[in-house]
Design an enzyme around this catalytic site. Structure first.
Site, PDB file in Angstrom:
ATOM      1  N   SER A  79     -36.902  -4.085 -19.951  1.00 51.97           N
ATOM      2  CA  SER A  79     -37.769  -5.269 -20.009  1.00 51.97           C
ATOM      3  C   SER A  79     -36.930  -6.514 -19.802  1.00 51.97           C
ATOM      4  CB  SER A  79     -38.465  -5.356 -21.377  1.00 51.97           C
ATOM      5  OG  SER A  79     -39.128  -6.598 -21.540  1.00 51.97           O
TER       6      SER A  79
ATOM      7  N   TYR B  92     -38.437  -5.062 -30.416  1.00 51.98           N
ATOM      8  CA  TYR B  92     -38.639  -4.631 -29.035  1.00 51.98           C
ATOM      9  C   TYR B  92     -37.484  -5.084 -28.157  1.00 51.98           C
ATOM     10  CZ  TYR B  92     -40.990  -4.251 -24.468  1.00 51.98           C
ATOM     11  OH  TYR B  92     -41.320  -3.956 -23.165  1.00 51.98           O
TER      12      TYR B  92
END
Length: 266
Positions: A144, A157
């Protein structure tokens, strides 16, 4: 362009929607056999039914990737139905615990890391022998933008995805000379069920529509995303397919950003 994917056998996790589903569709179009996996059997079967797959080239098996025995069963099922896996695309993941650092306890960190970091470790370990033995193996992990540009309201995350980058780089050094190439793809703000849910929560907080929430999110939270829109799963899948292909035979240990410019630095 012939990517040289025909004849490959690929496991795609997180395959019931979004990037995983679009990657499976792209690999099937390029001639691969695909083993599709996700956690919910009903959603997985529905997703598989929507793929245009020639007979014998698509297999679907549900698995909870937090459970090592479930992964072992996925391995057994994939081997029995499709043969050895030579390509692994790990898309499964969650947003995880959100909030400021002082608001997230151990449980939030552990649950997020279990799925977003340890699951790719478990899956890669389970299929590593056949990926190495193929002599032309491929692993693509989905990371990401958050891995290199962390946001303070979703640090578990961000940390997990940074770990995925380190995992991929380390694996690439261990096995490249055996022909196993390992890379990552880092999307940003892609139109998936995960970002739909994020924008629906934002819309509820703002008393707005989802589209208005998206526009305000781009302006306020992602000012460097120069294309000013959500990306599509197909745009990410195209890069993944390249990395799975013979065309990427000199690419390993790399991170490909598919982020519309969202990461502000080099």
């Amino acid at each position: 362009m012939d990517l040289g994917i025909a004849g490959r056998t690929a496991l795609v996790t997180g395959g019931d929607s979004g990037i995983g589903w679009s990657t499976a569709a792209e690999l099937l179009r390029e001639g691969a056999t695909v083993v599709l996996s996700d956690r919910d059997p009903e959603k997985l079967d529905e997703a598989a039914s929507k793929l245009d797959a020639p007979a014998g080239r698509l297999h679907a098996f549900a698995a909870d990737l937090t459970d090592p025995e479930a992964i072992a069963e996925l391995h057994r099922s994939a081997a029995a139905s499709a043969g050895p896996i030579d390509t692994l695309v790990h898309c499964a993941g969650i947003t995880g615990a959100q909030g400021k650092f002082h608001e997230i306890g151990d449980d939030g960190w552990i649950s997020t890391l279990d799925i977003d970091l340890l699951a790719p470790v478990r899956v890669a370990r389970a299929f590593l022998d056949e990926l190495r033995a193929s002599g032309r193996g491929r692993i693509v992990f989905i990371a990401s933008e958050d891995a290199v540009q962390p946001y303070d309201d979703e640090l578990p995350y961000c940390a997990a995805k940074a770990g995925v980058l380190a995992l991929a780089k380390g694996l690439s050094r261990s096995y490249a000379r055996e022909g196993l190439l390992v890379n990552t793809v880092s999307p940003a703000f892609i139109r998936t069920p995960m970002t739909d849910a994020m924008m629906d929560r934002r819309a509820e907080q703002l008393g707005s529509t989802r589209e208005e929430a998206i526009r305000s999110f781009l302006d306020e939270e992602r000012p460097f995303l120069e294309l000013k829109r959500r990306g599509t799963p197909e745009e990410v899948a195209a890069v993944i397919a390249f990395l799975c292909s013979d065309r990427a035979s000199f690419v390993t240990g790399s991170n490909y950003r598919v982020d519309g410019g969202s990461v502000a630095t080099l």
